[in-house]
Write a protein that holds these residues in place. Sequence first.
Motif, PDB file in Angstrom:
ATOM      1  N   VAL A 167       0.931  -1.175   0.164  1.00  0.00           N
ATOM      2  CA  VAL A 167      -0.005   0.055  -0.087  1.00  0.00           C
ATOM      3  C   VAL A 167       0.881   1.207   0.074  1.00  0.00           C
ATOM      4  CG1 VAL A 167      -1.741   1.168   1.222  1.00  0.00           C
ATOM      5  CG2 VAL A 167      -1.681  -1.285   1.092  1.00  0.00           C
ATOM      6  N   VAL A 168       0.854   2.160  -0.997  1.00  0.00           N
ATOM      7  CA  VAL A 168       1.565   3.252  -1.214  1.00  0.00           C
ATOM      8  C   VAL A 168       0.629   4.692  -0.541  1.00  0.00           C
ATOM      9  CG1 VAL A 168       2.949   4.754  -2.506  1.00  0.00           C
ATOM     10  CG2 VAL A 168       2.692   2.358  -3.074  1.00  0.00           C
ATOM     11  N   GLY A 169       1.034   5.144   0.532  1.00  0.00           N
ATOM     12  CA  GLY A 169       0.556   6.392   0.891  1.00  0.00           C
ATOM     13  C   GLY A 169       0.298   6.308   2.492  1.00  0.00           C
ATOM     14  N   LYS A 201       2.543 -11.087   3.850  1.00  0.00           N
ATOM     15  CA  LYS A 201       3.289  -9.680   4.167  1.00  0.00           C
ATOM     16  C   LYS A 201       2.691  -8.682   3.731  1.00  0.00           C
ATOM     17  CE  LYS A 201       6.861 -11.853   6.270  1.00  0.00           C
ATOM     18  NZ  LYS A 201       7.308 -11.720   7.952  1.00  0.00           N
ATOM     19  N   TRP A 202       2.352  -7.582   4.690  1.00  0.00           N
ATOM     20  CA  TRP A 202       1.777  -6.092   4.071  1.00  0.00           C
ATOM     21  C   TRP A 202       2.904  -5.143   4.570  1.00  0.00           C
ATOM     22  CZ3 TRP A 202      -2.800  -4.809   1.902  1.00  0.00           C
ATOM     23  CH2 TRP A 202      -3.658  -5.915   1.855  1.00  0.00           C
ATOM     24  N   HIS A 203       3.009  -4.280   3.338  1.00  0.00           N
ATOM     25  CA  HIS A 203       4.071  -2.972   3.430  1.00  0.00           C
ATOM     26  C   HIS A 203       3.292  -1.882   3.309  1.00  0.00           C
ATOM     27  CE1 HIS A 203       7.515  -6.093   2.881  1.00  0.00           C
ATOM     28  NE2 HIS A 203       6.540  -6.922   2.385  1.00  0.00           N
ATOM     29  N   LEU A 204       3.497  -1.092   3.943  1.00  0.00           N
ATOM     30  CA  LEU A 204       3.043   0.322   3.994  1.00  0.00           C
ATOM     31  C   LEU A 204       4.107   1.357   3.737  1.00  0.00           C
ATOM     32  CD1 LEU A 204       0.557   2.498   4.089  1.00  0.00           C
ATOM     33  CD2 LEU A 204       0.812   2.533   6.467  1.00  0.00           C
ATOM     34  N   ILE A 205       4.267   2.233   2.519  1.00  0.00           N
ATOM     35  CA  ILE A 205       5.320   2.957   2.335  1.00  0.00           C
ATOM     36  C   ILE A 205       4.798   4.221   2.069  1.00  0.00           C
ATOM     37  CG2 ILE A 205       6.493   0.849   1.449  1.00  0.00           C
ATOM     38  CD1 ILE A 205       6.170   2.337  -1.463  1.00  0.00           C
ATOM     39  N   ASP A 206       5.629   5.514   2.228  1.00  0.00           N
ATOM     40  CA  ASP A 206       5.218   6.829   1.994  1.00  0.00           C
ATOM     41  C   ASP A 206       6.654   7.505   1.838  1.00  0.00           C
ATOM     42  OD1 ASP A 206       4.488   9.655   2.351  1.00  0.00           O
ATOM     43  OD2 ASP A 206       2.468   8.691   2.375  1.00  0.00           O
ATOM     44  N   LEU A 261      -0.860  -4.044  -5.653  1.00  0.00           N
ATOM     45  CA  LEU A 261      -0.155  -2.696  -5.435  1.00  0.00           C
ATOM     46  C   LEU A 261      -1.243  -1.446  -5.223  1.00  0.00           C
ATOM     47  CD1 LEU A 261       2.097  -0.491  -5.142  1.00  0.00           C
ATOM     48  CD2 LEU A 261       2.079  -0.373  -7.874  1.00  0.00           C
ATOM     49  N   ILE A 262      -1.673  -1.150  -3.879  1.00  0.00           N
ATOM     50  CA  ILE A 262      -2.831  -0.383  -3.762  1.00  0.00           C
ATOM     51  C   ILE A 262      -2.181   1.038  -3.584  1.00  0.00           C
ATOM     52  CG2 ILE A 262      -4.490   0.222  -2.045  1.00  0.00           C
ATOM     53  CD1 ILE A 262      -4.677  -2.646  -1.366  1.00  0.00           C
ATOM     54  N   TRP A 263      -2.544   1.903  -4.513  1.00  0.00           N
ATOM     55  CA  TRP A 263      -2.024   3.474  -4.535  1.00  0.00           C
ATOM     56  C   TRP A 263      -3.121   4.408  -3.964  1.00  0.00           C
ATOM     57  CZ3 TRP A 263       2.853   5.385  -5.833  1.00  0.00           C
ATOM     58  CH2 TRP A 263       2.923   6.663  -6.170  1.00  0.00           C
ATOM     59  N   THR A 264      -2.563   5.054  -2.782  1.00  0.00           N
ATOM     60  CA  THR A 264      -3.631   6.045  -2.226  1.00  0.00           C
ATOM     61  C   THR A 264      -2.702   7.241  -1.732  1.00  0.00           C
ATOM     62  OG1 THR A 264      -2.834   5.070  -0.028  1.00  0.00           O
ATOM     63  CG2 THR A 264      -4.871   4.374  -1.147  1.00  0.00           C
ATOM     64  N   ALA A 265      -1.502   7.515  -2.817  1.00  0.00           N
ATOM     65  CA  ALA A 265      -0.637   8.660  -2.447  1.00  0.00           C
ATOM     66  C   ALA A 265      -1.181  10.051  -2.907  1.00  0.00           C
ATOM     67  CB  ALA A 265       0.791   8.260  -3.126  1.00  0.00           C
ATOM     68  N   GLY A 266      -2.449  10.294  -2.303  1.00  0.00           N
ATOM     69  CA  GLY A 266      -2.769  11.571  -2.455  1.00  0.00           C
ATOM     70  C   GLY A 266      -3.835  11.835  -3.701  1.00  0.00           C
ATOM     71  N   VAL A 267      -4.554  12.747  -3.669  1.00  0.00           N
ATOM     72  CA  VAL A 267      -5.570  13.108  -4.729  1.00  0.00           C
ATOM     73  C   VAL A 267      -5.346  14.500  -5.521  1.00  0.00           C
ATOM     74  CG1 VAL A 267      -7.252  11.840  -3.579  1.00  0.00           C
ATOM     75  CG2 VAL A 267      -6.875  14.312  -3.105  1.00  0.00           C
TER      76      VAL A 267
END
Length: 454
Positions: A167-169, A201-206, A261-267
Amino acid sequence: MARPKILVVGAGFAGVSCIRRLERRLAPEEADIALVTPYSYQLYLPLLPQVASGILTPQSVALSLRRNTKHRTKIMPGGAIGVDTKSKICVTRMITGQIVDEPYDYIVVAPGSITRTFAIPGLTEYGRGMKTLAEAAYIRDHVISQLDLADASQDEDERASRLQFVVVGGGYAGTETAACLQRLTSNAVKRYPRLDPRLIKWHLIDIAPRLMPELGENLGRSAMEVLQRRGIEVSLGVSIAEAGIDKVTFTDGRVLPCRTLIWTAGVVASPLVATLGAETVRGRLAVTAEMTLPGFDGVFALGDAAAVPDLAKGDGAVCPPTAQHAMRQGRVAAENVISSMRGRPLQPYVHKDLGLVVDLGGKDAVSKPLGIELRGLPAQAVARGYHWSALRTNVAKVRVLTNWMINAAAGDDFVRIGFLSQKPAKLEDFEYTDVYLSPEQVREHTASITARGR
């Protein structure tokens, strides 16, 4: 004399709040009101992670516009793809594909936002967003299908790639999405005796140095501790360098086998904003504190699509794109439209942020109502209480409360419905980002309509 026509674009928090106030304050003979929206519901966006994880059903967070309004507003089932402010025409693409030119005297531009992307190889092909109900439903099916496929596979490499999720964001959407979906997979894997839970495995990155900086350092750290305790690997100062069908490359050089790949890096503001040809601030329409668009007659803009000055903060700040501000801006915008019709002074929008809530699933949450820091069950009670009270229809309240009770008593279910299982799920397909006209195309279109009319 013909009644003036008020056209509201968008059925998000801002648009629906505006419609409700217009209907309440204007007599039927004073104005005609129309709403342009591709869907017949208002999406309660903050609860989408709970839809993706199966805690709530999709219908629970889709508030019927027919219940949410007083029936006098004409609902046009389509999306605005261009606005000609000189001719006062909104070009609308109906859900049938038909192009309709809708005239207006006053227009309230509140089309919301879309997922912000960057020129990262493979992102638009393999990244999944969390901005629409369809995306949340798709992600739920996709995540469960990865467990099913990993369980059936005899290939260790394939199994490893299907059981890693990125998950990105590190904002609210990303943090809640990672937390809720990790909880789903950790409960679901108990039903898969052939799968080793340690492989999931879950990864959260920002790219930011802190998780949810708006919450403050203490609560942000508390949220990260919750995630790490659950086994979610949090990487800050890192983003995606490349996405592929079965792997993701991070900017720090790591390459993970991964098919989710789940993309939540802003709007960013809806592409409709660009069709007006007006000044923008970081992609949002530069409006006054009264939410009027300078130099454009009868145009108001608010919500995620407008950089509304935040007078409560001052120093040139603009309101963040949150539901809290959007709902209140909608009411003030409606009053200003009415004041414009009646020749009265307009009022500026002023609202002090009441705080933030983050639901991490189960008994975990962090909240900051009125500046008070809460964690655990008290924070969870505040978070869910706030969301429940913000739902605008009794039907939605009953559905959400019932779903919460069922989930608490019976736990998660792991059924996938096969939603778009045989089709690629690209961001542009879910959010329709490729249908908008350019300002020049809008003017050419309306000019041709005028010429035909002559």
